[in-house]
Design a protein around this motif. Structure first.
Motif, PDB file in Angstrom:
ATOM      1  N   PHE A  54       0.854  -1.189   0.000  1.00 47.32           N
ATOM      2  CA  PHE A  54       0.000   0.000   0.000  1.00 47.32           C
ATOM      3  C   PHE A  54       0.889   1.238   0.000  1.00 47.32           C
ATOM      4  O   PHE A  54       0.963   1.980   0.964  1.00 47.32           O
ATOM      5  N   THR A  77      -8.062   2.907  -1.734  1.00 45.86           N
ATOM      6  CA  THR A  77      -7.980   1.500  -1.323  1.00 45.86           C
ATOM      7  C   THR A  77      -7.086   0.664  -2.229  1.00 45.86           C
ATOM      8  O   THR A  77      -7.076  -0.559  -2.134  1.00 45.86           O
ATOM      9  N   LEU A  97      -6.817  -3.064   5.041  1.00 49.00           N
ATOM     10  CA  LEU A  97      -6.942  -1.620   5.217  1.00 49.00           C
ATOM     11  C   LEU A  97      -7.931  -1.280   6.322  1.00 49.00           C
ATOM     12  O   LEU A  97      -8.333  -0.124   6.471  1.00 49.00           O
ATOM     13  N   SER A  98      -8.319  -2.296   7.088  1.00 44.96           N
ATOM     14  CA  SER A  98      -9.279  -2.110   8.189  1.00 44.96           C
ATOM     15  C   SER A  98      -8.815  -2.894   9.414  1.00 44.96           C
ATOM     16  O   SER A  98      -9.624  -3.470  10.141  1.00 44.96           O
ATOM     17  N   GLY A 109      -0.654  -2.811   6.693  1.00 46.93           N
ATOM     18  CA  GLY A 109      -1.927  -2.295   6.211  1.00 46.93           C
ATOM     19  C   GLY A 109      -2.272  -0.934   6.752  1.00 46.93           C
ATOM     20  O   GLY A 109      -1.443  -0.025   6.804  1.00 46.93           O
ATOM     21  N   ALA A 110      -3.531  -0.786   7.195  1.00 51.17           N
ATOM     22  CA  ALA A 110      -4.006   0.505   7.681  1.00 51.17           C
ATOM     23  C   ALA A 110      -5.120   0.312   8.690  1.00 51.17           C
ATOM     24  O   ALA A 110      -5.724  -0.756   8.795  1.00 51.17           O
ATOM     25  N   TYR A 135      -8.751   1.749   9.529  1.00 49.00           N
ATOM     26  CA  TYR A 135      -9.831   2.507   8.897  1.00 49.00           C
ATOM     27  C   TYR A 135     -10.577   3.299   9.963  1.00 49.00           C
ATOM     28  O   TYR A 135     -11.141   2.730  10.900  1.00 49.00           O
ATOM     29  N   TRP A 183      -8.219   7.023   6.748  1.00 54.37           N
ATOM     30  CA  TRP A 183      -7.358   5.903   7.141  1.00 54.37           C
ATOM     31  C   TRP A 183      -6.103   6.439   7.816  1.00 54.37           C
ATOM     32  O   TRP A 183      -5.640   7.547   7.504  1.00 54.37           O
ATOM     33  N   PHE A 217      -1.972   5.098   8.898  1.00 54.44           N
ATOM     34  CA  PHE A 217      -0.953   4.099   8.595  1.00 54.44           C
ATOM     35  C   PHE A 217       0.180   4.189   9.610  1.00 54.44           C
ATOM     36  O   PHE A 217       0.609   5.280   9.986  1.00 54.44           O
TER      37      PHE A 217
END
Length: 264
Positions: A72, A169, A210-211, A221-222, A224, A249, A251
């Motif tokens: 990402f 995303t 991402l969540s 990832g991240a 959310y 988001w 990070f």
């Protein structure tokens, strides 16, 4: 479900997944405004600052210069430097500050006061001032501006919410570009449950990365923030009239963040 830019099944699959993340149909969002994706990155902003000081930053939408093997990574985006926002502390623009009297005054003249101690300058105005005062910035050291400047990067999209969500995303490619959910991380419980509404297992895993829960998002990832939320890095944009946060988001351990704004 809203119409999407392409009529293929994948486009419809993405639109449905975005509706899960946003908590309502895409059709429920106003069609008239522009949807803008911004990104803040602690390290990247100083690399770009050096390009501006050297006069090598391309003001047309320009791809990131350095590749990153992180799945990402900002290098997957194209930057709209002209519509990005530079935030300077009052000390940075002071006559005794790192820009010096001439450049500091010129930047302050084209800035918008965010509060009593911070000023916002568009990327196009920043580049123009530096070009007009090239001789005066030869001695400016970017390291002197660490902690005095922040860059809110505008990511180049077509202005639609669908395209902003695809960029945010990392789903601008096809299914083959998706990232699998790592067995060693945990999706935040709220989103693990909601993402069950995404039929495609690959897409569900990708969006799950991402969540992640806050702890795992520190290294992978991240995290959310959810619909209508944003990190504090974008408070200056959120305070502008007509700027409504849509999704955000975070990070790492505060090293980067992204947000989509409805503008207008």
């Amino acid at each position: 479900m809203t119409a999407v830019p392409d009529s293929e099944a994948w486009g419809r699959e993405l639109a449905g997944a975005f509706e899960v993340l946003l908590g309502k149909p895409l059709d429920a969002f106003r069609a008239g405004p522009e949807y803008a994706l911004y990104h803040w990155n602690d390290m990247l902003q100083y690399d770009i600052l050096e390009d501006f000081l050297a006069g090598t930053a391309d003001q047309d939408a320009t791809a990131a210069a350095e590749a990153d093997d992180h799945p990402f990574s900002p290098d997957e985006w194209t930057f709209d430097h002209g519509r990005s926002i530079w935030l300077f502390t009052e000390d940075a623009l002071d006559a005794e500050g790192p820009f010096g009297e001439t450049v500091g005054a010129a930047l302050k003249a084209v800035s918008t006061a965010v509060d009593d101690s911070e000023y916002a300058v568009s990327g196009v105005d920043f580049a123009r001032v530096l070009a007009e005062h090239r001789d005066a910035i030869d001695g400016i050291d970017g390291e002197e501006l660490v902690g005095e400047v922040s860059l809110l990067l505008r990511i180049d999209t077509d202005g639609t919410l669908f395209d902003a969500m695809r960029a945010a995303t990392w789903t601008t490619g096809g299914p083959e570009t998706l990232v699998a959910l790592d067995d060693d991380v945990k999706v935040a419980p709220e989103w693990a449950e909601k993402l069950l509404g995404v039929p495609d297992v690959r897409l569900r895993g990708h969006l799950g990365m991402l969540s992640l829960c806050a702890q795992d998002a520190r290294s992978d990832g991240a995290y959310y923030l959810g619909p209508g939320d944003h990190s504090g890095d974008f408070a200056s944009i959120a305070r502008r009239p007509g700027h409504q946060p849509v999704a955000g988001w975070e990070f790492g351990e505060g090293q980067a963040s992204s947000v989509i704004f409805q503008v207008g």
